[in-house]
Design an enzyme around this catalytic site. Structure first.
Site, PDB file in Angstrom:
ATOM      1  N   LEU A 115     -11.914 -23.898 -28.317  1.00 13.41           N
ATOM      2  CA  LEU A 115     -11.494 -23.695 -29.363  1.00 13.41           C
ATOM      3  C   LEU A 115     -11.734 -22.661 -30.108  1.00 13.41           C
ATOM      4  O   LEU A 115     -12.990 -22.515 -29.570  1.00 13.41           O
ATOM      5  CB  LEU A 115     -10.982 -24.688 -30.564  1.00 13.41           C
ATOM      6  N   CYS A 116     -11.277 -21.726 -30.088  1.00 16.17           N
ATOM      7  CA  CYS A 116     -11.877 -19.837 -31.235  1.00 16.17           C
ATOM      8  C   CYS A 116     -12.393 -18.874 -30.474  1.00 16.17           C
ATOM      9  O   CYS A 116     -12.959 -19.329 -28.802  1.00 16.17           O
ATOM     10  CB  CYS A 116     -11.759 -20.510 -32.033  1.00 16.17           C
TER      11      CYS A 116
END
Length: 342
Positions: A115-116
């Site tokens: 994520l991210c």
């Protein structure tokens, strides 16, 4: 009385090491760590894996205590999916045992998702070399400069390449997690979790809509666009046009299309097609309706048209999609029968 045997839980491994983002850990825990089987959601077994059992420092002064070691990521039947939270310091060295465990899991065929800023962790591990990847729009340049072997996609919400998933910033992590649920268990499973989280089951468009730029439209116009989308979802069976939607918003078709794209990151036509495909997925999972009727209810006009859009968006046909989920249901029924017989 013989108790029914539930389906095995999907095993999700959250990788914990110093510097991970508390928000991303919360997202992962909310999607896979809450028991919603009473609402029809799948069973998950979320485990937190670290180099030791000592608490791991996260952003905001919080800590996370691992309950499994990194050896459980080695792919020998221990995990079905490995998820890496984002990190606060994107170029900070990640402990080598963590990188080695990620490489081992991927080599064993276990899907790995980040994520991210977690994309920087996968890049350190070498898992993004020669692969497409995405991160927060404000970090794409840093990722490209720091890891020239990565094919950085500047504006996607999430990307998959060779069993490695990456997502853009913050809310796009939710999008990716729900998409992974949808891929493994179907659209209705993802929708069940999304409803509990009070979020959209999926978003269309790209993160270009979130890049800093002048406000594309007024609050009044934004409200009108939201009302149009809600109205369109109730009338998907109708042959809607951009002119129809623009009329509901009180705009010209050209102005409406411009504001719609600036607000959602996709065109009105593409948005409508995405919603039609999603509606068809639910009907194929939930009902035994004939294909022409599914196509009619979802506004495709014909089974041929529906098949074309399924192929373009899901790389499968409506019949194969239904067959796959019917097979899964039959397997579950067989497991229950065996449990009763035992």
């Amino acid at each position: 009385m013989v108790r029914m045997q539930p389906q095995p839980a999907q095993r999700i491994a959250l990788v914990a090491f110093p510097g991970i983002r508390a928000f991303d850990v919360a997202v992962i825990s909310e999607v896979w760590g809450v028991d919603r089987t009473d609402r029809g959601a799948p069973r998950f077994a979320l485990r937190r894996h670290g180099a030791g059992r000592a608490p791991v420092g996260m952003s905001g002064g919080l800590t996370l205590t691992p309950d499994q070691g990194l050896e459980a990521l080695d792919g020998y039947g221990a995990s079905d999916l490995v998820v890496v939270p984002g990190v606060e310091e994107h170029l900070a060295p990640v402990p080598e045992p963590v990188l080695a465990a990620l490489r081992s899991a991927h080599a064993a065929g276990v899907p790995v998702a980040a994520l991210c800023g977690g994309a920087f962790v996968l890049a350190q591990a070498g898992l993004l070399d020669g692969r497409r990847a995405v991160t927060h729009w404000n970090l794409t340049g840093l990722l490209a400069r720091s890891y020239p072997g990565v094919q950085v996609v500047p504006d996607a919400l999430f990307v998959e390449d060779g069993g490695v998933w990456t997502a853009a910033g913050v809310a796009a992590g939710i999008d990716l997690c729900l998409h992974l649920v949808r891929t493994a268990h179907g659209a209705e499973a993802a929708a069940t979790i999304a409803r509990a989280m009070v979020t959209a089951p999926f978003r269309t468009g790209t993160q270009a809509q979130f890049v800093e730029q002048p406000t594309p439209c007024s609050d009044r116009e934004a409200g009108a666009l939201a009302a149009v989308r809600e109205r369109a979802l109730r009338r998907l069976s109708e042959p809607l046009t951009v002119a129809d939607l623009a009329g509901w918003a009180g705009m010209s078709p050209r102005s409406f299309a411009r504001h719609f794209t600036a607000t959602t990151g996709t065109t009105p036509v593409q948005w409508l097609l995405d919603q039609r495909v999603a509606a068809a997925q639910k009907l194929l999972e939930r009902t035994g309706l004939p294909m022409p009727e599914v196509a009619r209810r979802c506004g495709f006009g014909s089974e041929v048209t529906m098949r074309q859009h399924f192929a373009a968006r899901l790389a499968t046909s409506p019949r194969d999609y239904r067959r796959a989920f019917r097979a899964a249901a039959e397997e579950e029924a067989e497991a229950v029968t065996e449990g009763m017989a035992g």
